[in-house]
Write an enzyme that holds these catalytic residues in place. Structure first.
Site, short mmCIF file in Angstrom:
data_model
loop_
_atom_site.label_atom_id
_atom_site.label_comp_id
_atom_site.label_asym_id
_atom_site.label_seq_id
_atom_site.Cartn_x
_atom_site.Cartn_y
_atom_site.Cartn_z
CG ASP A 136 37.99 84.44 65.36
OD1 ASP A 136 37.66 84.28 66.54
OD2 ASP A 136 38.80 85.30 64.97
CG HIS A 176 39.36 80.13 61.99
ND1 HIS A 176 40.72 80.11 62.18
CD2 HIS A 176 39.02 81.42 61.75
CE1 HIS A 176 41.19 81.35 62.05
NE2 HIS A 176 40.18 82.16 61.79
ZN ZN Z 1 37.38 86.00 60.90
#
Ligand code: ZN
Length: 420
Positions: free
Chosen positions: A239, A380
């Protein structure tokens, strides 16, 4: 004899001075070259949420101004927070930016703050404009470009009245950016209003030539992966990217013959379009993670749609790709989000907490601890440690017989298994 000596010394001195001054003049004339990479900061705290996307440039003077502004806005947020707000009353600081260059000489950045006060349930907007002359190496005011400010003001006032039904009383309350042959004017009030005026309709002190964005329309050849549905599968998802670390992550995946899904932010797509293209080419999947990481479950259906569609549009325009999956920001879903989109909403089953944990081995441990067939791992791609953790994680998963697939592939496998 003596005169000759003086003459020799003089020639000698000139011989030193002239080249030095030429070097200095050359350097004065040298235009600075600016490159930028969007960076994202996301903080999910009990009392507040922060999501900031800003351009990191190679010019320290510019970066300094940007960071000062961000620190100032963060301070305001923190000073307004009461000690124990209810989760639903959390405040949110969201900073986004517009970036443009023109005449191959001027760089224009607009930082846009949307601060939501959770207790008052009220938004506050703030804008900060930076205009930098790469040749003179100095900051400018955009109004310097306009010879007749009275006329400019009249034109802006008319447009706001006509398009938005608002009366503007002076130029000071506005922020402007020159982008793609347009002057975009923002007015922060109870909403963030904006209008665009073609530069051709305005009297400017200089002829503006904007740099046309080259869109690469090379046909994308996707790698087709072969998956055995009888063997265990796991989907790694990233993400908040892309970032400067995404390239390395894509390389690691390719070297190991694996695929993953990247839930990207729309406001970073253009700057990282080459990385996204490479990612798609290798068979990875791109998902939608909103435009600028606003807390979607707080927004109205109209605002949620805007967040989702802006990202769909920019991916279609820049890399000719249409995501089919949405990962809502902060993993928070409500009925308004479900009503606002046809994309499948995808959360995760394993959180590596790589945004909090700094130790690479502990991130890997988190991912491996309770892993099962069909799991979705959250990571991430905005941290170097996540890229390093992936290098250790892949061999461990493979050892246990896992195939690393995209979200769509994972769903396909699950569907196939119900059939047979
Ligand atoms: Zn996010």
């Amino acid at each position: 004899m003596r005169k000759k000596k003086i003459k020799t010394i003089l020639i000698g001195i000139l011989g030193i001075i002239i080249p030095i001054s030429m070097i200095i003049l050359y350097h004065f004339d040298q235009k600075e070259i600016v490159i930028y990479q969007p960076q994202t900061i996301v903080k999910d705290q009990k009392a507040y949420l922060i999501s900031i996307t800003y351009p990191k440039t190679n010019l320290s003077k510019v970066d300094h101004k940007i960071m000062n502004y961000i620190n100032q806005q963060t301070k305001i947020l923190k000073s307004n927070i009461t000690e124990f707000p209810y989760l639903i009353n959390r405040s949110e600081l969201n900073i986004d930016f517009e970036y443009s260059t023109f005449n191959q000489r001027y760089m224009n950045i607009l930082l846009k703050t949307d601060y939501y006060d959770g207790e008052e349930q009220q938004n506050y907007y703030d804008l900060y404009s930076i205009l930098y002359d790469l040749k003179q190496k100095q900051f400018l005011n955009i109004l310097d470009f306009f010879s007749e400010q009275e006329k400019l003001f009249k034109k802006i006032q008319d447009s706001f009245q006509k398009e938005k039904g608002i009366t503007i009383s002076n130029l000071d309350s506005l922020s402007m950016i020159i982008s793609n042959d347009q002057l975009i004017v923002y007015y922060p009030s109870d909403q963030l209003y904006s209008i665009s005026i073609p530069l051709i309709e305005l009297n400017l002190n200089l002829k503006i030539t904007t740099e046309k964005k080259e869109l690469d329309s090379k046909e994308l050849q996707r790698v087709v992966s072969t998956i055995d549905p009888t063997k265990p599968v796991v989907a790694i998802t990233f993400d908040d990217g892309p970032s400067e670390y995404t390239k390395e992550i894509i390389k690691t995946l390719k070297e190991n013959d694996c695929n993953a899904t990247f839930f990207v932010l729309g406001n970073k797509v253009e700057a990282y379009q080459d990385v996204i293209r490479e990612s798609i080419k290798n068979g990875n999947e791109i998902g939608n993670h909103s435009y600028n990481h606003k807390w979607l479950s707080r927004l109205s259906e109209k605002e949620i749609m805007e967040q989702i569609n802006k990202t769909q549009d920019i991916l279609q325009q820049t890399v000719e790709y249409t995501p089919t999956h949405l990962r809502p920001t902060y993993g928070s879903v409500n009925q308004r989000i479900k009503n606002s989109t046809n994309l499948s909403i995808t959360l995760w089953t394993i959180d590596t907490k790589d945004w909090k944990i700094k130790n690479i081995d502990r991130i890997v441990e988190k991912a491996m601890k309770d892993i099962e067939d069909g799991d979705i791992i959250l990571m991430h791609d905005i941290f170097e440690r996540s890229s390093e953790a992936l290098k250790k994680l892949i061999p461990l998963l493979k050892e246990q017989g896992y195939q690393l697939v995209t979200i769509s592939e994972l769903e396909e496998v699950k569907l196939l298994r119900t059939k047979y």
